[in-house]
Enzyme design. Structure first.
Site, PDB file in Angstrom:
ATOM      1  CG  HIS A 114       1.736  -1.252  -4.482  1.00 43.31           C
ATOM      2  ND1 HIS A 114       1.946  -0.926  -5.806  1.00 43.31           N
ATOM      3  CD2 HIS A 114       0.637  -2.042  -4.449  1.00 43.31           C
ATOM      4  CE1 HIS A 114       1.005  -1.513  -6.542  1.00 43.31           C
ATOM      5  NE2 HIS A 114       0.207  -2.199  -5.746  1.00 43.31           N
ATOM      6  CB  THR A 146      12.889  -8.081  -4.223  1.00 38.79           C
ATOM      7  OG1 THR A 146      11.509  -8.307  -4.532  1.00 38.79           O
ATOM      8  CG2 THR A 146      13.093  -8.082  -2.713  1.00 38.79           C
ATOM      9  CG  LEU A 149       5.837  -4.570 -10.430  1.00 38.51           C
ATOM     10  CD1 LEU A 149       6.714  -3.331 -10.434  1.00 38.51           C
ATOM     11  CD2 LEU A 149       4.922  -4.600 -11.640  1.00 38.51           C
ATOM     12  CD  GLU A 179      -0.056   6.145  -1.210  1.00 37.90           C
ATOM     13  OE1 GLU A 179       0.950   6.694  -1.686  1.00 37.90           O
ATOM     14  OE2 GLU A 179      -0.988   5.722  -1.926  1.00 37.90           O
TER      15      GLU A 179
HETATM   16  C1  GRF Z   1       1.170   6.983  -4.834  1.00 32.52           C
HETATM   17  O1  GRF Z   1      -0.140   6.534  -4.996  1.00 32.52           O
HETATM   18  C2  GRF Z   1       2.051   5.827  -4.485  1.00 32.52           C
HETATM   19  O2  GRF Z   1       1.393   4.837  -3.764  1.00 32.52           O
HETATM   20  C3  GRF Z   1       2.432   5.276  -5.827  1.00 32.52           C
HETATM   21  O3  GRF Z   1       2.585   6.424  -6.639  1.00 32.52           O
HETATM   22  C4  GRF Z   1       1.782   7.481  -6.135  1.00 32.52           C
HETATM   23  C5  GRF Z   1       2.677   8.657  -5.951  1.00 32.52           C
HETATM   24  O4  GRF Z   1       1.977   9.816  -5.626  1.00 32.52           O
HETATM   25  N1  GRF Z   1       3.622   4.481  -5.722  1.00 32.52           N
HETATM   26  P1  GRF Z   1       2.768  11.152  -5.269  1.00 32.52           P
HETATM   27  O5  GRF Z   1       3.606  11.534  -6.489  1.00 32.52           O
HETATM   28  O6  GRF Z   1       3.622  10.878  -4.075  1.00 32.52           O
HETATM   29  O7  GRF Z   1       1.705  12.154  -5.004  1.00 32.52           O
END
Ligand code: GRF
Length: 219
Positions: A114, A146, A149, A179
Site C-alpha cells: 500500500h 485481512t 481494507l 515499493e
Molecule cells: C502501487 O502504487 C501499489 O502501491 C498499489 O498499486 C500500485 C500498483 O502499481 N497497491 P504497479 O501496477 O505495480 O505499477
C-alpha cells in the site's frame, strides 16, 4: 534424499505491473526464495500480463468488469488459485476488494503493498492526502491482508522524504521506487518462514512484531 520443493506464489494484478516486474527481476537475479507460478489479472488490458508472458510465467485473465456478485467472482478466482495450491498470494496493484470468504480461505498467506505509511491513509489518493496534511515523510507498507481494507498487520515499510515542490505524481514516482525494493524482500521473509501471521498479528522469528520493520535499517 529429496530437496524441499520451492514455495509457489501467485501474483494478482490489475494494471501496469511495475511491482510484478520487480518480482520478475528479482527472480531472474535468483534473489527470490519462491517461484512465481502464475499471474492473474482481472483486466485483459493489464500491462502486467505482457510482462509475465515475456518472462515465461503462466498467466490467466479473469475479467471482473460487469460482474456485480463479488462472492461469485472470488469463488472463480479461488478455483484458479487452488489448482496451484499457492503458498503465497501477492497483491500487486490488484484493484479489487477481496470478500471475507476469500480472505479467510487464504488467511495468513495474502500480502499487499500500500502506498502510504499505514496506518496513515488507507484507501485511495494516498500521495495527495500526505501532501495535503503537510507531512514531511511518506512511504509504503507491505502488510498481511485481512478483512479490513489496508488494515492487516504491517510487515515492512519504506520511507521517502517529502520535498518542497512535490506534487502527487512526483511523490508517487519516488514511493514506487521504494515499493520495488521492499516488496520482494518482505515476500522473501514470508517464504523463508521468518514472518508469520497468527491471530491478527505479524510474528518475526516467533516474536510479535509490535511495529513494522523499516527498510533498509531493519534488514
Ligand atoms: C502501487 O502504487 C501499489 O502501491 C498499489 O498499486 C500500485 C500498483 O502499481 N497497491 P504497479 O501496477 O505495480 O505499477
Amino acid at each position: 534424499m529429496s530437496a524441499t520443493p520451492r514455495k509457489k506464489a501467485v501474483v494478482l494484478i490489475s494494471g501496469g505491473g511495475t511491482n510484478l516486474q520487480a518480482f520478475i527481476d528479482a527472480s531472474q537475479r535468483r534473489e527470490l526464495d519462491f517461484e512465481l507460478a502464475m499471474v492473474v489479472s482481472n483486466r485483459s488490458q493489464a500491462g502486467g500480463l505482457t510482462r509475465a508472458e515475456d518472462a515465461g510465467i503462466d498467466t490467466r485473465c479473469l475479467p471482473s468488469k460487469g460482474i456485480s456478485d463479488r462472492a461469485a467472482y472470488d469463488r472463480s478466482l479461488a478455483t484458479e488459485l487452488d489448482r496451484l495450491a499457492p503458498d503465497l498470494i501477492i497483491l500487486a496493484g490488484f484493484m479489487r476488494i477481496l470478500s471475507a470468504p476469500f480472505v479467510s480461505r487464504y488467511a495468513g498467506r495474502i500480502l499487499n503493498i500500500h502506498p502510504s505509511l499505514l496506518p496513515l491513509y488507507p484507501g485511495l489518493h494516498t500521495h495527495a492526502r500526505a501532501l495535503a496534511a503537510g507531512d514531511r515523510e511518506h512511504g509504503c507498507t507491505v502488510h498481511f491482508v485481512t478483512e479490513e481494507l489496508d488494515g492487516g498487520p504491517p510487515i515492512l515499510q519504506g520511507r521517502v522524504a517529502i520535498e518542497p515542490g512535490d506534487d502527487p505524481e512526483t511523490l508517487a514516482a519516488r514511493v514506487l521506487q521504494v515499493e520495488h525494493q521492499i516488496y520482494p524482500r518482505a515476500a522473501n521473509l514470508f517464504a523463508s518462514g521468518r514472518i508469520v501471521y497468527r491471530d491478527g498479528q505479524c510474528l518475526l522469528d516467533n516474536k510479535v512484531l509490535s511495529k513494522p520493520l523499516r527498510y533498509p535499517d531493519s534488514l
